[in-house]
Scaffold this motif. Sequence first.
Motif, PDB file in Angstrom:
ATOM      1  N   GLY A   1       0.522  -1.057  -0.040  1.00 13.67           N
ATOM      2  CA  GLY A   1      -0.196  -0.232   0.061  1.00 13.67           C
ATOM      3  C   GLY A   1       0.776   1.767  -0.031  1.00 13.67           C
ATOM      4  O   GLY A   1       1.962   1.277  -0.198  1.00 13.67           O
ATOM      5  N   GLY A   2       0.522   2.561   0.660  1.00 12.62           N
ATOM      6  CA  GLY A   2       0.881   3.619   0.164  1.00 12.62           C
ATOM      7  C   GLY A   2       1.310   4.638  -0.699  1.00 12.62           C
ATOM      8  O   GLY A   2       1.913   5.414  -0.963  1.00 12.62           O
ATOM      9  N   GLY A   3       0.085   4.512  -1.736  1.00 11.76           N
ATOM     10  CA  GLY A   3       0.615   5.292  -2.797  1.00 11.76           C
ATOM     11  C   GLY A   3      -0.760   6.048  -3.172  1.00 11.76           C
ATOM     12  O   GLY A   3      -1.393   6.475  -3.656  1.00 11.76           O
ATOM     13  N   ALA A   4      -1.480   6.615  -2.548  1.00 15.01           N
ATOM     14  CA  ALA A   4      -2.319   7.601  -2.155  1.00 15.01           C
ATOM     15  C   ALA A   4      -1.775   9.041  -2.590  1.00 15.01           C
ATOM     16  O   ALA A   4      -3.494   9.185  -2.665  1.00 15.01           O
ATOM     17  CB  ALA A   4      -3.296   7.236  -0.397  1.00 15.01           C
ATOM     18  N   ASP A   5      -1.454   9.423  -2.019  1.00 21.35           N
ATOM     19  CA  ASP A   5      -0.395  10.803  -2.630  1.00 21.35           C
ATOM     20  C   ASP A   5      -0.444  10.378  -3.837  1.00 21.35           C
ATOM     21  O   ASP A   5      -0.557  11.298  -4.949  1.00 21.35           O
ATOM     22  CB  ASP A   5       0.590  10.826  -2.296  1.00 21.35           C
ATOM     23  CG  ASP A   5       0.267  11.636  -0.292  1.00 21.35           C
ATOM     24  OD1 ASP A   5      -0.381  12.267  -0.395  1.00 21.35           O
ATOM     25  OD2 ASP A   5       1.414  11.593   0.533  1.00 21.35           O
ATOM     26  N   ARG A   6       0.362   9.609  -4.628  1.00 21.90           N
ATOM     27  CA  ARG A   6       0.085   9.586  -6.054  1.00 21.90           C
ATOM     28  C   ARG A   6      -1.573   9.007  -6.660  1.00 21.90           C
ATOM     29  O   ARG A   6      -0.964   9.639  -7.567  1.00 21.90           O
ATOM     30  CB  ARG A   6       1.351   8.431  -6.540  1.00 21.90           C
ATOM     31  CG  ARG A   6       2.339   8.118  -6.192  1.00 21.90           C
ATOM     32  CD  ARG A   6       3.139   7.330  -6.878  1.00 21.90           C
ATOM     33  NE  ARG A   6       4.670   7.001  -5.428  1.00 21.90           N
ATOM     34  CZ  ARG A   6       5.216   7.105  -4.877  1.00 21.90           C
ATOM     35  NH1 ARG A   6       4.322   6.264  -4.281  1.00 21.90           N
ATOM     36  NH2 ARG A   6       6.348   6.763  -4.559  1.00 21.90           N
ATOM     37  N   PHE A   7      -2.261   8.596  -6.565  1.00 28.55           N
ATOM     38  CA  PHE A   7      -3.430   7.956  -6.843  1.00 28.55           C
ATOM     39  C   PHE A   7      -4.380   9.460  -6.798  1.00 28.55           C
ATOM     40  O   PHE A   7      -4.739   9.931  -8.171  1.00 28.55           O
ATOM     41  CB  PHE A   7      -4.065   7.741  -6.734  1.00 28.55           C
ATOM     42  CG  PHE A   7      -5.256   7.126  -6.624  1.00 28.55           C
ATOM     43  CD1 PHE A   7      -5.373   6.528  -8.158  1.00 28.55           C
ATOM     44  CD2 PHE A   7      -6.682   7.186  -6.569  1.00 28.55           C
ATOM     45  CE1 PHE A   7      -6.938   6.235  -8.776  1.00 28.55           C
ATOM     46  CE2 PHE A   7      -8.148   6.925  -6.770  1.00 28.55           C
ATOM     47  CZ  PHE A   7      -7.348   6.317  -7.945  1.00 28.55           C
ATOM     48  N   LEU A   8      -3.880  10.248  -5.958  1.00 27.11           N
ATOM     49  CA  LEU A   8      -4.601  12.054  -5.951  1.00 27.11           C
ATOM     50  C   LEU A   8      -3.782  13.110  -6.856  1.00 27.11           C
ATOM     51  O   LEU A   8      -5.074  13.720  -7.347  1.00 27.11           O
ATOM     52  CB  LEU A   8      -4.830  12.466  -3.628  1.00 27.11           C
ATOM     53  CG  LEU A   8      -5.155  13.811  -4.133  1.00 27.11           C
ATOM     54  CD1 LEU A   8      -6.663  13.859  -4.572  1.00 27.11           C
ATOM     55  CD2 LEU A   8      -5.197  13.598  -2.881  1.00 27.11           C
ATOM     56  N   ALA A   9      -2.646  12.541  -6.836  1.00 30.44           N
ATOM     57  CA  ALA A   9      -2.343  14.084  -7.651  1.00 30.44           C
ATOM     58  C   ALA A   9      -2.915  13.411  -9.220  1.00 30.44           C
ATOM     59  O   ALA A   9      -3.431  13.722 -10.560  1.00 30.44           O
ATOM     60  CB  ALA A   9      -0.790  13.532  -7.793  1.00 30.44           C
ATOM     61  N   PHE A  10      -2.684  12.211  -9.787  1.00 32.79           N
ATOM     62  CA  PHE A  10      -3.801  11.565 -10.874  1.00 32.79           C
ATOM     63  C   PHE A  10      -4.801  11.859 -10.795  1.00 32.79           C
ATOM     64  O   PHE A  10      -5.104  12.204 -12.371  1.00 32.79           O
ATOM     65  CB  PHE A  10      -3.516   9.639 -10.861  1.00 32.79           C
ATOM     66  CG  PHE A  10      -4.050   9.203 -11.809  1.00 32.79           C
ATOM     67  CD1 PHE A  10      -2.969   8.835 -12.921  1.00 32.79           C
ATOM     68  CD2 PHE A  10      -5.307   8.912 -11.705  1.00 32.79           C
ATOM     69  CE1 PHE A  10      -3.429   8.318 -13.823  1.00 32.79           C
ATOM     70  CE2 PHE A  10      -5.794   8.109 -13.015  1.00 32.79           C
ATOM     71  CZ  PHE A  10      -4.616   7.497 -14.673  1.00 32.79           C
ATOM     72  N   ILE A  11      -5.639  12.303 -10.292  1.00 29.65           N
ATOM     73  CA  ILE A  11      -7.485  12.648  -9.938  1.00 29.65           C
ATOM     74  C   ILE A  11      -6.684  13.905 -10.074  1.00 29.65           C
ATOM     75  O   ILE A  11      -7.457  14.192 -11.084  1.00 29.65           O
ATOM     76  CB  ILE A  11      -7.159  12.213  -8.366  1.00 29.65           C
ATOM     77  CG1 ILE A  11      -7.612  10.369  -8.241  1.00 29.65           C
ATOM     78  CG2 ILE A  11      -9.516  12.927  -8.684  1.00 29.65           C
ATOM     79  CD1 ILE A  11      -8.337  10.809  -7.232  1.00 29.65           C
ATOM     80  N   GLU A  12      -5.855  14.129  -9.674  1.00 30.82           N
ATOM     81  CA  GLU A  12      -6.006  16.063  -9.785  1.00 30.82           C
ATOM     82  C   GLU A  12      -5.563  16.357 -11.491  1.00 30.82           C
ATOM     83  O   GLU A  12      -6.033  17.173 -12.120  1.00 30.82           O
ATOM     84  CB  GLU A  12      -5.170  16.549  -8.936  1.00 30.82           C
ATOM     85  CG  GLU A  12      -5.746  16.420  -7.274  1.00 30.82           C
ATOM     86  CD  GLU A  12      -6.567  17.667  -7.248  1.00 30.82           C
ATOM     87  OE1 GLU A  12      -7.464  18.302  -8.248  1.00 30.82           O
ATOM     88  OE2 GLU A  12      -7.286  17.331  -6.077  1.00 30.82           O
ATOM     89  N   THR A  13      -4.243  15.589 -11.963  1.00 32.59           N
ATOM     90  CA  THR A  13      -3.840  16.032 -13.250  1.00 32.59           C
ATOM     91  C   THR A  13      -4.301  15.236 -14.074  1.00 32.59           C
ATOM     92  O   THR A  13      -3.788  15.696 -15.079  1.00 32.59           O
ATOM     93  CB  THR A  13      -2.449  15.449 -12.575  1.00 32.59           C
ATOM     94  OG1 THR A  13      -2.172  13.807 -12.888  1.00 32.59           O
ATOM     95  CG2 THR A  13      -1.879  16.645 -11.746  1.00 32.59           C
ATOM     96  N   ARG A  14      -5.019  14.291 -14.294  1.00 30.99           N
ATOM     97  CA  ARG A  14      -5.763  13.335 -14.790  1.00 30.99           C
ATOM     98  C   ARG A  14      -6.740  13.194 -15.127  1.00 30.99           C
ATOM     99  O   ARG A  14      -7.079  13.669 -16.710  1.00 30.99           O
ATOM    100  CB  ARG A  14      -5.152  11.598 -15.055  1.00 30.99           C
ATOM    101  CG  ARG A  14      -3.343  11.805 -15.372  1.00 30.99           C
ATOM    102  CD  ARG A  14      -2.893  12.045 -16.735  1.00 30.99           C
ATOM    103  NE  ARG A  14      -3.110  11.699 -17.868  1.00 30.99           N
ATOM    104  CZ  ARG A  14      -3.045  10.307 -18.231  1.00 30.99           C
ATOM    105  NH1 ARG A  14      -2.205   9.499 -17.422  1.00 30.99           N
ATOM    106  NH2 ARG A  14      -3.650   9.845 -19.056  1.00 30.99           N
ATOM    107  N   ILE A  15      -7.859  12.730 -13.757  1.00 31.25           N
ATOM    108  CA  ILE A  15      -9.116  12.706 -14.365  1.00 31.25           C
ATOM    109  C   ILE A  15      -9.632  13.949 -14.058  1.00 31.25           C
ATOM    110  O   ILE A  15     -10.846  13.992 -15.132  1.00 31.25           O
ATOM    111  CB  ILE A  15      -9.809  11.950 -12.691  1.00 31.25           C
ATOM    112  CG1 ILE A  15      -8.334  10.150 -13.717  1.00 31.25           C
ATOM    113  CG2 ILE A  15     -11.383  11.468 -13.240  1.00 31.25           C
ATOM    114  CD1 ILE A  15      -8.777   8.980 -11.645  1.00 31.25           C
ATOM    115  N   LYS A  16      -9.304  15.015 -13.573  1.00 34.66           N
ATOM    116  CA  LYS A  16     -10.452  16.278 -13.432  1.00 34.66           C
ATOM    117  C   LYS A  16     -10.329  16.804 -14.302  1.00 34.66           C
ATOM    118  O   LYS A  16     -11.206  17.363 -15.130  1.00 34.66           O
ATOM    119  CB  LYS A  16     -10.455  16.678 -12.040  1.00 34.66           C
ATOM    120  CG  LYS A  16     -10.035  17.212 -10.896  1.00 34.66           C
ATOM    121  CD  LYS A  16     -10.193  17.031 -10.044  1.00 34.66           C
ATOM    122  CE  LYS A  16     -10.645  17.001  -8.645  1.00 34.66           C
ATOM    123  NZ  LYS A  16     -10.884  18.258  -7.318  1.00 34.66           N
ATOM    124  N   PRO A  17      -8.870  17.013 -15.084  1.00 36.16           N
ATOM    125  CA  PRO A  17      -8.702  17.600 -16.957  1.00 36.16           C
ATOM    126  C   PRO A  17      -9.863  17.154 -17.406  1.00 36.16           C
ATOM    127  O   PRO A  17      -9.994  17.652 -18.168  1.00 36.16           O
ATOM    128  CB  PRO A  17      -7.729  17.898 -16.998  1.00 36.16           C
ATOM    129  CG  PRO A  17      -6.762  17.950 -15.311  1.00 36.16           C
ATOM    130  CD  PRO A  17      -7.429  16.366 -14.255  1.00 36.16           C
TER     131      PRO A  17
END
Length: 316
Positions: free
Chosen positions: A138-154
């Motif tokens: 585990g431990g990937g939540a910060d990377r995943f949140l960055a993915f949401i912010e930079t890839r999914i939201k746009p």
Amino acid sequence: MPGAAPAQEGSNSVQPRSEDLVGETVADRPSAYYRFETHALESIDGKRHYRIQIGIPRTHAPAGGYPALYMLDGNAALDTLGDPDLEWLSRRNPPVLVAIGYDVPTRNDVVARAYDYTPPVVENGRPVAQPVVRGRPGGGADRFLAFIETRIKPLVRARARVSGEESLWGHSYGGLFTLHTLFTRPESFSRYVVGDPSVWWYDGALMREWEAFDKPRATGKRVAILVGTKPHEGGRPAPAALPIQTVDGRTLDSRSAAREMAAGLLENAAQATYETFPEQGHGGMLRVSLERALQIAAEPKAQGLIITHHPNHSSQ
């Protein structure tokens, strides 16, 4: 109340029904209320593959744009929603629905979500390189949140006219991620809906984040925490009952910790609720909490409520 599907009471296991195949969902059927489109994305390291399904209301967008509801465990979320849910939303302030799932035929990719949804861990002042719980890194939540912010939201903003009213919903490990996001990047969303969060994960690592969180940063946020309290069936204790040690030496379980978080948020001017559902175990809380997320996402504006318990709460 959204839809007509009842909360499905199943196993109280940590990952209920994760291996169930997902057949046709609301995203695959013609609808008078929403149109869906599917996009494939992958993590920067190429190890996790995502299926992002965006549901756009067929009603005209408000002047400021639609609200948006980001749903973790997107495969399971769409497998849970029904056509009556979409019809119910269409008669209110319908949000764009963003199902963040994995490119698998089942409800979950348990290995990928164990990494994406769990927070980084620090022990004795040093980060744990690869925190492992139940054999899954585990431990990937910060990377995943960055993915949401930079890839999914746009991506969502390019496909639909959305406002700044963005909600995040998660159940179980998804609830853990939702609270982690609130405690580390509260500005990411305006509304947070949390179903049966796995606060127990890695000896209550989330509790460290809560204790370090500058609570006034949550001022004005709409936070709903929903917990099933049906007794666990089987020989071993439910994960929610596992002990969590606080910095000041107290011992809590996941439910008590979640309630303490809700109370602390409310004290600091967040619009927080805490609800218990004695008739629901862990599996049934997915539908219950998703239903509440639809209600909150469709609110014209955040509405403050008090912390409540519902001894005989009906999920219908």
